[in-house]
Design an enzyme around this catalytic site. Structure first.
Site, short mmCIF file in Angstrom:
data_model
loop_
_atom_site.label_atom_id
_atom_site.label_comp_id
_atom_site.label_asym_id
_atom_site.label_seq_id
_atom_site.Cartn_x
_atom_site.Cartn_y
_atom_site.Cartn_z
N ASN A 87 1.04 -1.34 0.08
CA ASN A 87 0.14 -0.08 0.00
C ASN A 87 0.88 1.25 0.14
OD1 ASN A 87 -2.54 -1.29 0.36
ND2 ASN A 87 -2.05 -1.71 2.35
N VAL A 96 1.88 2.32 8.04
CA VAL A 96 3.17 2.23 8.49
C VAL A 96 4.11 2.75 7.36
CG1 VAL A 96 5.06 0.91 9.70
CG2 VAL A 96 2.49 0.42 10.08
N HIS A 100 7.00 -1.81 2.91
CA HIS A 100 6.71 -3.21 3.29
C HIS A 100 5.76 -3.95 2.20
CE1 HIS A 100 3.61 -0.76 5.41
NE2 HIS A 100 2.84 -1.76 5.22
P1 5GP Z 1 -0.14 -1.01 5.82
O1 5GP Z 1 -1.57 -0.82 6.43
O2 5GP Z 1 0.72 0.17 6.08
O3 5GP Z 1 0.00 -1.27 4.54
O4 5GP Z 1 0.09 -2.26 6.79
C1 5GP Z 1 0.67 -2.30 8.05
C2 5GP Z 1 0.35 -3.50 8.68
O5 5GP Z 1 1.29 -3.72 9.75
C3 5GP Z 1 -1.05 -4.08 9.05
O6 5GP Z 1 -1.52 -4.82 8.47
C4 5GP Z 1 -0.91 -3.98 10.65
O7 5GP Z 1 -1.58 -4.93 10.99
C5 5GP Z 1 0.43 -4.22 10.79
N1 5GP Z 1 0.96 -4.05 12.13
C6 5GP Z 1 0.86 -2.80 12.61
N2 5GP Z 1 1.44 -2.73 13.86
C7 5GP Z 1 2.10 -3.89 13.87
C8 5GP Z 1 3.10 -4.47 14.98
O8 5GP Z 1 3.36 -3.85 15.92
N3 5GP Z 1 3.43 -5.67 14.76
C9 5GP Z 1 3.25 -6.37 13.59
N4 5GP Z 1 3.74 -7.58 13.72
N5 5GP Z 1 2.32 -6.05 12.75
C10 5GP Z 1 2.03 -4.55 12.96
#
Ligand code: 5GP
Length: 113
Positions: A87, A96, A100
């Site tokens: 994303n 985040v 990733h």
């Molecule tokens: P985004 O929304 O930025 O594409 O993905 C961020 C991902 O990070 C989400 O799927 C969320 O569940 C995961 N996430 C957020 N905080 C943490 C954390 O502290 N540990 C882990 N393992 N995953 C996290």
């Protein structure tokens, strides 16, 4: 200096995570809030906020990460396939701001959206 992201803190071992892979270039750990039976996050150790900040010189790193993703998918039993997404930006759901890839799979066939 700006604050470290959650993922940088996981890479630096300041926060716990269920790590499934690590090498000098990248790390992979289970998503804390899985959206599929297998949901792994693959992150580069290099700090890049998102896919829109990649440059040509990141090419080898990206190729390596796709190869690592395939190994992880195989290890996680995703023999029928997996989805690998990133994303980019708030409107796309990025929460985040450390690049990733989500590796998703398992269970029934995934819908496109
Ligand atoms: P985004 O929304 O930025 O594409 O993905 C961020 C991902 O990070 C989400 O799927 C969320 O569940 C995961 N996430 C957020 N905080 C943490 C954390 O502290 N540990 C882990 N393992 N995953 C996290």
């Amino acid at each position: 200096m700006s604050e470290k992201t959650i993922f940088k803190r996981i890479i630096d071992r300041e926060l716990p995570a269920d790590i499934v892979y690590e090498d000098e270039t990248c790390m992979a750990f289970k998503d804390i809030n899985p959206a599929a039976p297998v949901h792994i996050l693959l992150v580069p150790k290099k700090e890049i906020t998102g896919a829109d900040k990649l440059t040509e010189e990141d090419g080898p790193m990206l190729a390596h990460m796709f190869i690592v993703a395939a190994k992880i998918a195989a290890e996680q039993g995703l023999k029928d396939g997996y989805r690998m997404i990133t994303n980019c930006g708030k409107a796309a759901g990025q929460t985040v701001f450390h690049l990733h890839f989500h590796i998703l799979g398992g269970g029934k066939r995934m819908p496109w959206a």
